[in-house]
Write a protein that holds these residues in place. Structure first.
Motif, PDB file in Angstrom:
ATOM      1  N   ALA A   1       0.854  -1.256   0.452  1.00 20.74           N
ATOM      2  CA  ALA A   1       0.263   0.082   0.033  1.00 20.74           C
ATOM      3  C   ALA A   1       0.867   1.092  -0.137  1.00 20.74           C
ATOM      4  O   ALA A   1       2.104   0.889   0.343  1.00 20.74           O
ATOM      5  CB  ALA A   1      -1.057  -0.148   1.517  1.00 20.74           C
ATOM      6  N   VAL A   2       0.155   2.417  -0.452  1.00 18.34           N
ATOM      7  CA  VAL A   2       1.287   3.657  -0.644  1.00 18.34           C
ATOM      8  C   VAL A   2      -0.096   4.892   0.231  1.00 18.34           C
ATOM      9  O   VAL A   2      -1.237   4.941   0.039  1.00 18.34           O
ATOM     10  CB  VAL A   2       1.028   4.190  -2.196  1.00 18.34           C
ATOM     11  N   VAL A   3       0.140   5.472   0.801  1.00 23.01           N
ATOM     12  CA  VAL A   3      -0.723   6.632   1.357  1.00 23.01           C
ATOM     13  C   VAL A   3       0.364   8.065   0.988  1.00 23.01           C
ATOM     14  O   VAL A   3       1.500   7.909   1.639  1.00 23.01           O
ATOM     15  CB  VAL A   3      -0.778   6.597   3.134  1.00 23.01           C
ATOM     16  N   GLY A   4      -0.287   8.888   0.177  1.00 26.47           N
ATOM     17  CA  GLY A   4       0.634   9.412  -0.073  1.00 26.47           C
ATOM     18  C   GLY A   4       0.736  10.726   1.338  1.00 26.47           C
ATOM     19  O   GLY A   4      -0.375  10.977   2.329  1.00 26.47           O
ATOM     20  N   ASN A   5       1.587  11.753   0.789  1.00 29.35           N
ATOM     21  CA  ASN A   5       0.749  13.339   1.745  1.00 29.35           C
ATOM     22  C   ASN A   5       0.109  13.866   2.268  1.00 29.35           C
ATOM     23  O   ASN A   5      -0.686  13.851   1.020  1.00 29.35           O
ATOM     24  CB  ASN A   5       2.011  14.412   1.160  1.00 29.35           C
ATOM     25  N   GLY A   6      -0.014  14.105   3.323  1.00 25.81           N
ATOM     26  CA  GLY A   6      -1.256  14.721   3.613  1.00 25.81           C
ATOM     27  C   GLY A   6      -2.572  14.138   4.063  1.00 25.81           C
ATOM     28  O   GLY A   6      -3.700  15.111   4.408  1.00 25.81           O
ATOM     29  N   CYS A   7      -2.452  12.837   4.058  1.00 30.88           N
ATOM     30  CA  CYS A   7      -4.365  12.068   3.814  1.00 30.88           C
ATOM     31  C   CYS A   7      -4.619  11.752   5.374  1.00 30.88           C
ATOM     32  O   CYS A   7      -3.709  12.161   6.668  1.00 30.88           O
ATOM     33  CB  CYS A   7      -3.726  10.863   3.055  1.00 30.88           C
ATOM     34  N   SER A   8      -5.800  11.612   5.611  1.00 30.37           N
ATOM     35  CA  SER A   8      -6.423  11.949   7.156  1.00 30.37           C
ATOM     36  C   SER A   8      -7.358   9.892   6.559  1.00 30.37           C
ATOM     37  O   SER A   8      -8.242   9.831   5.681  1.00 30.37           O
ATOM     38  CB  SER A   8      -7.815  12.690   7.399  1.00 30.37           C
ATOM     39  N   LEU A   9      -7.379   9.512   7.690  1.00 33.08           N
ATOM     40  CA  LEU A   9      -8.077   8.057   7.660  1.00 33.08           C
ATOM     41  C   LEU A   9      -8.655   7.501   8.943  1.00 33.08           C
ATOM     42  O   LEU A   9      -8.154   8.174  11.084  1.00 33.08           O
ATOM     43  CB  LEU A   9      -6.581   7.277   7.117  1.00 33.08           C
ATOM     44  N   LEU A  10      -9.583   7.475   9.192  1.00 34.59           N
ATOM     45  CA  LEU A  10     -10.586   7.036  10.671  1.00 34.59           C
ATOM     46  C   LEU A  10     -10.192   5.755  11.120  1.00 34.59           C
ATOM     47  O   LEU A  10      -9.848   4.879  10.301  1.00 34.59           O
ATOM     48  CB  LEU A  10     -11.995   7.529  10.566  1.00 34.59           C
ATOM     49  N   HIS A  11     -10.549   6.084  11.764  1.00 39.90           N
ATOM     50  CA  HIS A  11     -10.429   4.219  12.876  1.00 39.90           C
ATOM     51  C   HIS A  11     -11.172   2.958  11.583  1.00 39.90           C
ATOM     52  O   HIS A  11     -12.227   3.484  10.796  1.00 39.90           O
ATOM     53  CB  HIS A  11     -11.407   4.053  13.510  1.00 39.90           C
ATOM     54  N   GLY A  12     -10.870   2.142  11.552  1.00 40.23           N
ATOM     55  CA  GLY A  12     -11.703   0.674  10.673  1.00 40.23           C
ATOM     56  C   GLY A  12     -11.023   0.977   9.533  1.00 40.23           C
ATOM     57  O   GLY A  12     -11.565   0.121   9.248  1.00 40.23           O
ATOM     58  N   VAL A  13     -10.201   1.325   9.160  1.00 41.89           N
ATOM     59  CA  VAL A  13      -9.872   1.788   7.239  1.00 41.89           C
ATOM     60  C   VAL A  13      -8.843   0.317   7.241  1.00 41.89           C
ATOM     61  O   VAL A  13      -8.094  -0.361   8.125  1.00 41.89           O
ATOM     62  CB  VAL A  13      -9.152   3.369   7.494  1.00 41.89           C
ATOM     63  N   THR A  14      -9.644   0.378   5.993  1.00 41.72           N
ATOM     64  CA  THR A  14      -8.742  -1.449   6.116  1.00 41.72           C
ATOM     65  C   THR A  14      -7.670  -0.335   4.026  1.00 41.72           C
ATOM     66  O   THR A  14      -8.607  -0.546   2.972  1.00 41.72           O
ATOM     67  CB  THR A  14      -9.498  -2.386   5.487  1.00 41.72           C
ATOM     68  N   LEU A  15      -7.014  -0.587   3.981  1.00 41.48           N
ATOM     69  CA  LEU A  15      -6.157  -1.035   2.618  1.00 41.48           C
ATOM     70  C   LEU A  15      -5.073  -2.233   2.203  1.00 41.48           C
ATOM     71  O   LEU A  15      -4.314  -2.524   3.295  1.00 41.48           O
ATOM     72  CB  LEU A  15      -4.654   0.400   2.554  1.00 41.48           C
ATOM     73  N   GLY A  16      -6.498  -2.446   2.098  1.00 43.94           N
ATOM     74  CA  GLY A  16      -6.188  -4.229   1.795  1.00 43.94           C
ATOM     75  C   GLY A  16      -6.228  -4.763   0.519  1.00 43.94           C
ATOM     76  O   GLY A  16      -6.746  -4.254  -0.479  1.00 43.94           O
ATOM     77  N   GLY A  17      -5.969  -6.422   0.047  1.00 37.06           N
ATOM     78  CA  GLY A  17      -5.429  -6.797  -1.053  1.00 37.06           C
ATOM     79  C   GLY A  17      -6.899  -7.745  -0.863  1.00 37.06           C
ATOM     80  O   GLY A  17      -8.085  -7.089   0.073  1.00 37.06           O
ATOM     81  N   THR A  18      -7.542  -8.429  -2.019  1.00 35.00           N
ATOM     82  CA  THR A  18      -8.803  -8.888  -2.271  1.00 35.00           C
ATOM     83  C   THR A  18      -8.573 -10.667  -2.192  1.00 35.00           C
ATOM     84  O   THR A  18      -9.801 -11.571  -2.682  1.00 35.00           O
ATOM     85  CB  THR A  18      -9.182  -8.789  -4.302  1.00 35.00           C
ATOM     86  N   GLY A  19      -7.196 -10.856  -2.332  1.00 41.52           N
ATOM     87  CA  GLY A  19      -7.341 -12.287  -1.938  1.00 41.52           C
ATOM     88  C   GLY A  19      -6.246 -13.095  -2.497  1.00 41.52           C
ATOM     89  O   GLY A  19      -5.495 -12.330  -0.839  1.00 41.52           O
ATOM     90  N   LYS A  20      -5.909 -14.381  -2.119  1.00 40.22           N
ATOM     91  CA  LYS A  20      -4.124 -14.337  -1.952  1.00 40.22           C
ATOM     92  C   LYS A  20      -3.155 -13.974  -3.625  1.00 40.22           C
ATOM     93  O   LYS A  20      -2.430 -14.550  -3.788  1.00 40.22           O
ATOM     94  CB  LYS A  20      -4.475 -16.018  -2.014  1.00 40.22           C
ATOM     95  N   GLU A  21      -3.688 -13.487  -3.615  1.00 37.72           N
ATOM     96  CA  GLU A  21      -2.597 -12.828  -5.038  1.00 37.72           C
ATOM     97  C   GLU A  21      -1.959 -12.298  -4.300  1.00 37.72           C
ATOM     98  O   GLU A  21      -1.629 -12.032  -3.520  1.00 37.72           O
ATOM     99  CB  GLU A  21      -3.414 -11.573  -5.802  1.00 37.72           C
ATOM    100  N   ALA A  22      -0.579 -12.498  -4.847  1.00 35.42           N
ATOM    101  CA  ALA A  22       0.910 -11.866  -4.955  1.00 35.42           C
ATOM    102  C   ALA A  22       1.638 -10.436  -4.897  1.00 35.42           C
ATOM    103  O   ALA A  22       1.015 -10.324  -6.245  1.00 35.42           O
ATOM    104  CB  ALA A  22       2.458 -13.156  -4.846  1.00 35.42           C
ATOM    105  N   GLY A  23       2.762  -9.852  -5.470  1.00 37.63           N
ATOM    106  CA  GLY A  23       3.608  -8.772  -6.130  1.00 37.63           C
ATOM    107  C   GLY A  23       2.175  -7.821  -5.652  1.00 37.63           C
ATOM    108  O   GLY A  23       1.623  -7.424  -4.409  1.00 37.63           O
ATOM    109  N   ASP A  24       2.270  -6.696  -6.310  1.00 36.20           N
ATOM    110  CA  ASP A  24       1.836  -5.047  -5.741  1.00 36.20           C
ATOM    111  C   ASP A  24      -0.183  -5.160  -6.298  1.00 36.20           C
ATOM    112  O   ASP A  24      -0.420  -5.483  -7.053  1.00 36.20           O
ATOM    113  CB  ASP A  24       2.175  -4.755  -6.977  1.00 36.20           C
ATOM    114  N   ARG A  25      -0.014  -5.644  -4.806  1.00 34.79           N
ATOM    115  CA  ARG A  25      -1.588  -6.261  -4.777  1.00 34.79           C
ATOM    116  C   ARG A  25      -2.359  -4.457  -3.997  1.00 34.79           C
ATOM    117  O   ARG A  25      -3.575  -5.365  -3.227  1.00 34.79           O
ATOM    118  CB  ARG A  25      -1.871  -7.169  -4.144  1.00 34.79           C
ATOM    119  N   HIS A  26      -2.058  -3.649  -3.456  1.00 36.37           N
ATOM    120  CA  HIS A  26      -2.578  -3.299  -1.860  1.00 36.37           C
ATOM    121  C   HIS A  26      -2.996  -1.522  -2.446  1.00 36.37           C
ATOM    122  O   HIS A  26      -2.489  -1.303  -3.526  1.00 36.37           O
ATOM    123  CB  HIS A  26      -1.711  -3.267  -0.657  1.00 36.37           C
ATOM    124  N   PRO A  27      -3.781  -0.526  -2.499  1.00 36.00           N
ATOM    125  CA  PRO A  27      -4.456   0.521  -2.403  1.00 36.00           C
ATOM    126  C   PRO A  27      -3.002   1.405  -3.135  1.00 36.00           C
ATOM    127  O   PRO A  27      -2.219   1.192  -2.025  1.00 36.00           O
ATOM    128  CB  PRO A  27      -5.929   0.683  -1.878  1.00 36.00           C
TER     129      PRO A  27
END
Length: 371
Positions: A193-219
């Motif tokens: 995952a990559v989070v750019g400068n200046g972002c705000s995330l609240l509780h319970g946020v998920t930046l995740g994958g969609t399954g068992k894929e490998a490699g570059d797989r996150h938001p």
């Protein structure tokens, strides 16, 4: 007063303005219980002793933060002093993947918490009590270790931080500066995952994958993105700069810059009016220029003119574009093009705007000629 976010790296010293402000705030807090005779002696001493151990006896923010976090992370098998030495080295000497000093990053993160959270009275309050801030700084130390090749040690930091703060950030994730993670509980950020400068995330946020894929797989979040509580952004999708993701949204495809997306699965409902949604922290529809629908408003909080002519919103635009180009076009490609063509930023395209740009669109999506 503490400075706002800075665009360039600045070499902080033990006497920087943020540290001076923290010391003053701690001294003021320590005096709060001094004259309260309703408290017994132990009660009157509790707050001053706590502040003495965490802030007042320290000589720099790096030393203070390492002291405070090591007390939280330590246990019998790995006492606080062992965590302290690694944390202090990371905060003093570490650098991010982009070359920023970790010492600068811990300050920038602290400033934005005070700026963005109306419940935060002081910088010292955020440093001492906000686990979203604390867990993020443990990640910064773990990320430095991971990139040095100390992956096993970095994983210990990740695991312990997950147990203590209730947030799980992979040490290999790339997180920019000036980040606010409000409350922190339940936040999960995956390995790529990559989070750019200046972002705000609240509780319970998920930046995740969609399954068992490998490699570059996150938001991949752009800069100044606001992600509401409980939102899940899944897969290798891109969220544009200044976008707003509504609470409990499930995002499975790219979201263009400066728009608002809500729902499950998330759909774009309008344009964010703010230049920096992550700073304004507005989660309502009041600062959203909503798209118009022929049948009903897309949001219950505003009445919209349903009679205005034009190609109404990205969905109808996609249909018109595919008809004109005679090729299949993805919704993410169409959405990105839609917002570039929407020159007056009213959330819809007039016939004039559409026809003016149509020749360029047709050429861009024309199938390559066979040789």
């Amino acid at each position: 007063m503490a400075p706002h976010l800075m665009e360039e790296d600045h070499l902080f010293t033990a006497q920087d303005e943020i540290w001076v402000d923290l010391k003053i705030e701690a001294e003021q807090m320590a005096a709060e219980t001094a004259g309260d005779r309703d408290l017994d002696l132990l009660g009157r001493e509790l707050l001053p002793k706590f502040l003495e151990a965490t802030i007042l006896r320290c000589n720099s923010l790096e030393e203070c933060l390492a002291t405070h976090l090591s007390q939280k992370l330590g246990w019998s098998a790995a006492p606080a002093e062992r965590w302290y030495s690694v944390l202090l080295t990371a905060f003093r000497e570490g650098r991010s993947a982009n070359g920023e000093r970790v010492g600068d990053l811990i300050r920038r993160d602290l400033v934005v918490v005070k700026e963005r959270d109306p419940a935060c009275p002081t910088l010292a309050h955020a440093l001492l009590h906000y686990k979203g801030y604390q867990g993020l700084q443990v990640y910064r130390a773990a990320n430095w270790l991971w990139r040095k090749g100390q992956t096993s040690l970095a994983s210990i930091f990740q695991s312990r931080a997950s147990e203590v703060f209730g947030m799980d950030i992979h040490p290999a994730a790339r997180i920019g500066w000036g980040i606010m993670i409000d409350h922190g509980t339940g936040v999960v950020i995956g390995e790529t995952a990559v989070v750019g400068n200046g972002c705000s995330l609240l509780h319970g946020v998920t930046l995740g994958g969609t399954g068992k894929e490998a490699g570059d797989r996150h938001p991949k979040l752009g800069c100044e993105v606001l992600v509401g509580a409980g939102a899940s952004i899944l897969g290798n999708v891109k969220i544009g700069d200044g976008a707003k993701i509504g609470a409990a949204a499930v995002v499975l495809s790219d979201i263009p810059a400066h728009v608002t997306a809500v729902g499950c699965p998330a759909k774009v409902i309008g344009r964010a009016k703010e230049e920096n949604p992550a700073k304004s922290m507005d989660h309502s529809c009041s600062l959203v220029e909503l798209f118009r629908s022929r049948t009903r408003p897309l949001c219950p909080f505003r009445k919209l003119d349903s009679q205005q002519k034009g190609y109404l919103g990205p969905h109808e635009f996609l249909t018109q574009l595919q008809t004109a180009c005679q090729v299949k076009i993805s919704s993410s490609e169409a959405s990105e093009l839609f917002f570039k063509m929407d020159s007056d930023h009213d959330g819809q395209l007039t016939e004039e705007e559409f026809n003016k740009n149509l020749p360029v669109c047709v050429e861009a999506f024309r199938p390559p000629r066979k040789q």
